[in-house]
Design a protein around this motif. Structure first.
Motif, PDB file in Angstrom:
ATOM      1  N   MET A   1       0.823  -1.192   0.000  1.00  0.00           N
ATOM      2  CA  MET A   1       0.000   0.000   0.000  1.00  0.00           C
ATOM      3  C   MET A   1       0.871   1.262   0.000  1.00  0.00           C
ATOM      4  N   PHE A   2       1.882   1.350   0.827  1.00  0.00           N
ATOM      5  CA  PHE A   2       2.696   2.563   0.897  1.00  0.00           C
ATOM      6  C   PHE A   2       3.600   2.721  -0.318  1.00  0.00           C
ATOM      7  N   ASP A   3       3.956   1.630  -0.966  1.00  0.00           N
ATOM      8  CA  ASP A   3       4.775   1.725  -2.177  1.00  0.00           C
ATOM      9  C   ASP A   3       4.002   2.316  -3.348  1.00  0.00           C
ATOM     10  N   ASN A   4       2.693   2.452  -3.212  1.00  0.00           N
ATOM     11  CA  ASN A   4       1.869   3.052  -4.256  1.00  0.00           C
ATOM     12  C   ASN A   4       1.798   4.566  -4.126  1.00  0.00           C
ATOM     13  N   HIS A   5       2.668   5.156  -3.317  1.00  0.00           N
ATOM     14  CA  HIS A   5       2.696   6.615  -3.178  1.00  0.00           C
ATOM     15  C   HIS A   5       3.619   7.183  -4.246  1.00  0.00           C
ATOM     16  N   TYR A   6       3.144   8.207  -4.959  1.00  0.00           N
ATOM     17  CA  TYR A   6       3.854   8.708  -6.135  1.00  0.00           C
ATOM     18  C   TYR A   6       4.311  10.162  -6.059  1.00  0.00           C
ATOM     19  N   VAL A   7       3.876  10.928  -5.062  1.00  0.00           N
ATOM     20  CA  VAL A   7       4.060  12.379  -5.136  1.00  0.00           C
ATOM     21  C   VAL A   7       4.513  13.012  -3.826  1.00  0.00           C
ATOM     22  N   GLU A   8       4.996  14.264  -3.962  1.00  0.00           N
ATOM     23  CA  GLU A   8       5.310  15.094  -2.806  1.00  0.00           C
ATOM     24  C   GLU A   8       5.009  16.544  -3.166  1.00  0.00           C
ATOM     25  N   LEU A   9       4.937  17.397  -2.147  1.00  0.00           N
ATOM     26  CA  LEU A   9       4.705  18.820  -2.363  1.00  0.00           C
ATOM     27  C   LEU A   9       6.030  19.560  -2.439  1.00  0.00           C
ATOM     28  N   ARG A  10       6.091  20.546  -3.360  1.00  0.00           N
ATOM     29  CA  ARG A  10       7.265  21.400  -3.538  1.00  0.00           C
ATOM     30  C   ARG A  10       6.786  22.756  -4.055  1.00  0.00           C
ATOM     31  N   PRO A  11       7.671  23.760  -4.075  1.00  0.00           N
ATOM     32  CA  PRO A  11       7.300  25.016  -4.731  1.00  0.00           C
ATOM     33  C   PRO A  11       6.957  24.753  -6.202  1.00  0.00           C
ATOM     34  N   SER A  12       5.855  25.321  -6.639  1.00  0.00           N
ATOM     35  CA  SER A  12       5.365  25.079  -7.994  1.00  0.00           C
ATOM     36  C   SER A  12       6.231  25.745  -9.054  1.00  0.00           C
ATOM     37  N   ASN A  13       6.225  25.148 -10.250  1.00  0.00           N
ATOM     38  CA  ASN A  13       6.876  25.735 -11.420  1.00  0.00           C
ATOM     39  C   ASN A  13       5.931  26.635 -12.214  1.00  0.00           C
ATOM     40  N   VAL A  14       4.627  26.573 -11.911  1.00  0.00           N
ATOM     41  CA  VAL A  14       3.649  27.303 -12.725  1.00  0.00           C
ATOM     42  C   VAL A  14       2.948  28.433 -11.971  1.00  0.00           C
ATOM     43  N   CYS A  15       3.196  28.560 -10.681  1.00  0.00           N
ATOM     44  CA  CYS A  15       2.591  29.639  -9.903  1.00  0.00           C
ATOM     45  C   CYS A  15       3.505  29.962  -8.718  1.00  0.00           C
ATOM     46  N   LYS A  16       3.119  30.924  -7.912  1.00  0.00           N
ATOM     47  CA  LYS A  16       3.930  31.323  -6.766  1.00  0.00           C
ATOM     48  C   LYS A  16       3.615  30.498  -5.523  1.00  0.00           C
ATOM     49  N   GLY A  17       2.864  29.429  -5.670  1.00  0.00           N
ATOM     50  CA  GLY A  17       2.460  28.606  -4.544  1.00  0.00           C
ATOM     51  C   GLY A  17       3.110  27.236  -4.545  1.00  0.00           C
ATOM     52  N   VAL A  18       2.359  26.284  -4.055  1.00  0.00           N
ATOM     53  CA  VAL A  18       2.800  24.902  -3.894  1.00  0.00           C
ATOM     54  C   VAL A  18       2.269  24.069  -5.043  1.00  0.00           C
ATOM     55  N   GLY A  19       3.023  23.049  -5.436  1.00  0.00           N
ATOM     56  CA  GLY A  19       2.595  22.122  -6.465  1.00  0.00           C
ATOM     57  C   GLY A  19       2.853  20.688  -6.050  1.00  0.00           C
ATOM     58  N   VAL A  20       2.324  19.765  -6.820  1.00  0.00           N
ATOM     59  CA  VAL A  20       2.478  18.330  -6.577  1.00  0.00           C
ATOM     60  C   VAL A  20       3.447  17.784  -7.621  1.00  0.00           C
ATOM     61  N   PHE A  21       4.474  17.069  -7.159  1.00  0.00           N
ATOM     62  CA  PHE A  21       5.524  16.563  -8.042  1.00  0.00           C
ATOM     63  C   PHE A  21       5.695  15.058  -7.896  1.00  0.00           C
ATOM     64  N   ALA A  22       6.006  14.414  -9.026  1.00  0.00           N
ATOM     65  CA  ALA A  22       6.238  12.968  -9.036  1.00  0.00           C
ATOM     66  C   ALA A  22       7.579  12.639  -8.366  1.00  0.00           C
ATOM     67  N   ILE A  23       7.569  11.666  -7.452  1.00  0.00           N
ATOM     68  CA  ILE A  23       8.809  11.200  -6.831  1.00  0.00           C
ATOM     69  C   ILE A  23       9.330   9.947  -7.532  1.00  0.00           C
ATOM     70  N   LYS A  24       8.516   9.402  -8.431  1.00  0.00           N
ATOM     71  CA  LYS A  24       8.909   8.269  -9.269  1.00  0.00           C
ATOM     72  C   LYS A  24       8.048   8.310 -10.522  1.00  0.00           C
ATOM     73  N   GLU A  25       8.409   7.519 -11.508  1.00  0.00           N
ATOM     74  CA  GLU A  25       7.650   7.472 -12.755  1.00  0.00           C
ATOM     75  C   GLU A  25       6.197   7.082 -12.457  1.00  0.00           C
ATOM     76  N   ILE A  26       5.274   7.792 -13.119  1.00  0.00           N
ATOM     77  CA  ILE A  26       3.849   7.479 -12.996  1.00  0.00           C
ATOM     78  C   ILE A  26       3.354   7.110 -14.383  1.00  0.00           C
TER      79      ILE A  26
END
Length: 124
Positions: free
Chosen positions: A1-26
């Motif tokens: 179940m935990f190995d199915n986690h794909y993302v983390e939060l980081r500063p966004s590339n498209v706005c001045k806020g937060v975005g969701v980024f892939a930590i592995k291939e999806i």
């Protein structure tokens, strides 16, 4: 179940806020937030405070009758930080109540969705 986690939060590339980024291939056609509590529908009438209504309007899937949210605005999960793009790599699947990849997403790539018109109130 935990190995199915794909993302983390980081500063966004498209706005001045937060975005969701892939930590592995999806891979394409993959549910992204499968283990997140499902959104429940609430009518607008439950909100008495206009500042909370404004926040909910910006963060949630909405229509004229109400809004969908998983839990409470103070406990929002990563899925609420998927940003808008006219070149999306994920879509929100209303039947699943989840974002689904529409392309193969590379490590470190930001997840982006083309928001419906009623959810673009942040555009100035």
């Amino acid at each position: 179940m935990f190995d199915n986690h794909y993302v983390e939060l980081r500063p966004s590339n498209v706005c001045k806020g937060v975005g969701v980024f892939a930590i592995k291939e999806i891979p394409a056609n993959k549910r992204i937030f499968e283990y997140v509590p499902k959104d429940l529908f609430y009518p607008w009438s439950i909100l008495k405070d206009n500042s909370v209504k404004k926040l909910v309007s910006k963060l949630c899937h909405i229509n004229e009758e109400g809004f969908w949210i998983a839990g409470h605005p103070s406990t929002l999960g990563m899925s609420y930080y998927v940003n808008h793009s006219n070149k999306p790599n994920v879509v929100f699947n209303y039947l699943l109540g989840d974002y689904v990849s529409i392309t193969n997403i590379k490590i470190n790539e930001e997840l982006l969705c083309n928001y419906p018109e009623e959810e673009k109130d942040w555009l100035i």
